[in-house]
Design a protein around this motif. Structure first.
Motif, mmCIF file in Angstrom:
data_model
loop_
_atom_site.group_PDB
_atom_site.id
_atom_site.type_symbol
_atom_site.label_atom_id
_atom_site.label_comp_id
_atom_site.label_asym_id
_atom_site.label_seq_id
_atom_site.Cartn_x
_atom_site.Cartn_y
_atom_site.Cartn_z
ATOM 1 N N GLY A 136 0.789 -1.224 0.000
ATOM 2 C CA GLY A 136 0.000 0.000 0.000
ATOM 3 C C GLY A 136 0.821 1.272 0.000
ATOM 4 N N LYS A 137 0.219 2.313 -0.527
ATOM 5 C CA LYS A 137 0.803 3.651 -0.501
ATOM 6 C C LYS A 137 -0.285 4.625 -0.080
ATOM 7 N N VAL A 138 -0.017 5.386 0.993
ATOM 8 C CA VAL A 138 -0.973 6.394 1.431
ATOM 9 C C VAL A 138 -0.580 7.716 0.805
ATOM 10 N N ASN A 139 -1.362 8.135 -0.166
ATOM 11 C CA ASN A 139 -1.112 9.389 -0.872
ATOM 12 C C ASN A 139 -1.989 10.466 -0.257
ATOM 13 N N LEU A 140 -1.425 11.303 0.579
ATOM 14 C CA LEU A 140 -2.202 12.318 1.281
ATOM 15 C C LEU A 140 -2.836 13.326 0.338
ATOM 16 N N GLU A 141 -2.305 13.410 -0.876
ATOM 17 C CA GLU A 141 -2.863 14.332 -1.869
ATOM 18 C C GLU A 141 -4.019 13.705 -2.645
ATOM 19 N N ASP A 142 -4.169 12.379 -2.526
ATOM 20 C CA ASP A 142 -5.226 11.698 -3.276
ATOM 21 C C ASP A 142 -5.712 10.479 -2.491
ATOM 22 N N LEU A 143 -6.201 10.702 -1.283
ATOM 23 C CA LEU A 143 -6.679 9.605 -0.452
ATOM 24 C C LEU A 143 -7.915 8.933 -1.047
ATOM 25 N N GLN A 144 -8.587 9.626 -1.959
ATOM 26 C CA GLN A 144 -9.793 9.073 -2.576
ATOM 27 C C GLN A 144 -9.506 8.298 -3.864
ATOM 28 N N SER A 145 -8.225 8.109 -4.183
ATOM 29 C CA SER A 145 -7.822 7.345 -5.375
ATOM 30 C C SER A 145 -8.519 7.847 -6.635
ATOM 31 N N LEU B 95 4.019 10.598 8.760
ATOM 32 C CA LEU B 95 2.886 10.137 7.958
ATOM 33 C C LEU B 95 1.716 9.760 8.866
ATOM 34 N N GLN B 96 2.007 9.126 9.983
ATOM 35 C CA GLN B 96 0.959 8.782 10.944
ATOM 36 C C GLN B 96 0.215 10.036 11.400
ATOM 37 N N LYS B 97 0.973 11.072 11.755
ATOM 38 C CA LYS B 97 0.375 12.325 12.239
ATOM 39 C C LYS B 97 -0.457 13.003 11.155
ATOM 40 N N LYS B 98 0.081 13.066 9.958
ATOM 41 C CA LYS B 98 -0.621 13.747 8.871
ATOM 42 C C LYS B 98 -1.899 13.016 8.491
ATOM 43 N N LEU B 99 -1.844 11.683 8.455
ATOM 44 C CA LEU B 99 -3.046 10.916 8.142
ATOM 45 C C LEU B 99 -4.094 11.127 9.233
ATOM 46 N N TRP B 100 -3.665 11.137 10.480
ATOM 47 C CA TRP B 100 -4.577 11.366 11.606
ATOM 48 C C TRP B 100 -5.269 12.724 11.448
ATOM 49 N N THR B 101 -4.490 13.748 11.142
ATOM 50 C CA THR B 101 -5.043 15.107 10.995
ATOM 51 C C THR B 101 -6.044 15.165 9.845
ATOM 52 N N GLU B 102 -5.689 14.579 8.703
ATOM 53 C CA GLU B 102 -6.593 14.579 7.554
ATOM 54 C C GLU B 102 -7.864 13.792 7.859
ATOM 55 N N SER B 103 -7.711 12.697 8.577
ATOM 56 C CA SER B 103 -8.865 11.864 8.923
ATOM 57 C C SER B 103 -9.814 12.616 9.852
ATOM 58 N N CYS B 104 -9.260 13.383 10.780
ATOM 59 C CA CYS B 104 -10.093 14.195 11.680
ATOM 60 C C CYS B 104 -10.911 15.210 10.892
ATOM 61 N N ALA C 19 -13.716 13.355 9.051
ATOM 62 C CA ALA C 19 -14.745 12.841 9.967
ATOM 63 C C ALA C 19 -15.363 13.944 10.807
ATOM 64 N N VAL C 20 -14.918 15.172 10.598
ATOM 65 C CA VAL C 20 -15.404 16.338 11.354
ATOM 66 C C VAL C 20 -15.238 16.101 12.842
ATOM 67 N N LEU C 21 -13.985 15.879 13.230
ATOM 68 C CA LEU C 21 -13.623 15.644 14.624
ATOM 69 C C LEU C 21 -12.470 16.558 15.010
ATOM 70 N N PRO C 22 -12.336 16.884 16.293
ATOM 71 C CA PRO C 22 -11.157 17.629 16.714
ATOM 72 C C PRO C 22 -9.916 16.766 16.554
ATOM 73 N N VAL C 23 -8.779 17.379 16.283
ATOM 74 C CA VAL C 23 -7.556 16.622 16.052
ATOM 75 C C VAL C 23 -7.108 15.922 17.321
ATOM 76 N N SER C 24 -7.304 16.523 18.475
ATOM 77 C CA SER C 24 -6.924 15.893 19.733
ATOM 78 C C SER C 24 -7.758 14.656 19.963
ATOM 79 N N SER C 25 -7.195 13.688 20.692
ATOM 80 C CA SER C 25 -7.909 12.432 20.922
ATOM 81 C C SER C 25 -8.872 12.539 22.080
#
Length: 326
Positions: A186-195, A308-317, A320-326
């Motif tokens: 797999g490759k997580v492309n933060l610029e194109d997560l929707q493929s 990459l973990q941090k950036k994916l987390w931020t984009e996912s928040c 999902a319309v969630l605050p970045v903090s856990s």
């Protein structure tokens, strides 16, 4: 160039699959050790009506847990509940509707669960789709990314407060997320997560499975930092004979039919690592691991990329319309 972008994920995925199948030929799975009863503990299993999820839910019920099967088919869910109750003679099994392709449905499911005023000791993020034709979820996300990854990201985040309250020093609450060896390709492309640039069902599937590993590792980091009695681990069930392969091409379906009995694990065998990760005393207080056949192994090098973990987390928040903090 476009053709190459479509073909390469296919070749990489089948190379990994063949490697795993050859390993399984000589070692199907490690038998589950005798696990302690977990009477009174509560578990949620997504996709628990069929396949790996069903056998995970069934075994946890056999250990005395109050098991809640989450799925998008009311009929299948009710039938699974009845089968597990009959097979285990354990009544505390129930079904909650949740369409993982809908963030609204996920939020409703969490509200319905919290209305029960139960603790939550184990969350098994098991449900998923594979090799789906190009399409979108209700919220406009690519299906593999939206259902396999983002739905479980949202579900976990919404249940995290309950997990934190339920975990103790003696028995940490656990988040168990099912990925696969496909994440190695797999490759997580933060610029194109929707493929959307060049869609490949194989590439989209592999990306979603890698995203689950990245998510698990960053979640464990955050849980460790705030001292929560919650652990997060990711499991690889192997290549398992389930309904996930319904979208294989004709040749792939024929080969699976011819060799599946020999090379593929049964759904019950595939569930063993999920079960082990959910309740084994060997993993008490231990998180941030990738497990295969009940053993901790190394995941793909890129999965340990903290940035990459941090950036994916931020984009996912944001998605999902969630605050970045856990």
């Amino acid at each position: 160039m476009r053709l190459l972008q479509i073909i390469m994920p296919v070749l990489r995925n089948y190379y990994i699959a063949m490697t795993v199948l050859l390993q399984q030929l000589f070692r199907r799975s490690s038998p589950l050790p005798v696990l302690p009863q977990r009477n009174g503990k509560v578990a949620i299993v997504t996709g628990g009506a069929r396949g790996i999820g069903f056998h995970t839910a069934k075994h946890l019920a056999r250990l005395g847990m109050h098991v809640i099967i989450v799925g998008n088919n009311e009929s299948d869910g009710r039938q699974a509940v009845t089968r597990i109750q009959q097979d285990t003679l354990h009544e505390k099994v129930e079904f909650l509707f949740c369409d993982l392709a809908s963030m609204k449905s996920i939020r409703n499911c969490v509200r319905n669960f919290k209305a029960k005023n139960l603790d939550l000791h184990v969350l098994v993020n098991n449900a998923g789709v594979m090799l789906e034709p190009e399409g979108k979820t209700e919220d406009g996300f690519e299906k593999h990314f939206g259902i396999n990854y983002l739905s479980h990201f949202l579900l976990t985040r919404l249940l995290l407060d309950t997990l934190r309250k339920s975990g103790t020093n003696d028995f940490n609450a656990r988040v168990v997320t099912v990925s696969s060896a496909t994440h190695f390709t797999g490759k997580v492309n933060l610029e194109d997560l929707q493929s959307s640039h060049c869609y490949s069902s194989h590439g989209a599937y592999a990306q979603s499975k890698l995203a689950l590993v990245l998510f698990t590792y960053h979640l464990q980091h955050l849980l460790t930092v705030d001292g929560s009695y919650v652990t997060a681990n990711v499991v690889d069930p192997g290549v398992v004979n389930t309904d996930l392969y319904k979208n294989l091409c004709y040749l792939g379906s024929f080969l699976k039919w011819m060799t599946g009995w020999l090379l593929l694990k049964s759904a019950e065998e595939g569930a063993s690592t999920s079960i082990y990760s959910s309740v084994s005393p060997d993993l008490e207080g231990i998180g941030g691991c990738y497990l295969y056949n009940g053993e901790r192994i190394k995941s793909a090098d890129v999965s340990y990329n903290i940035e990459l973990q941090k950036k994916l987390w931020t984009e996912s928040c944001k998605m999902a319309v969630l605050p970045v903090s856990s």
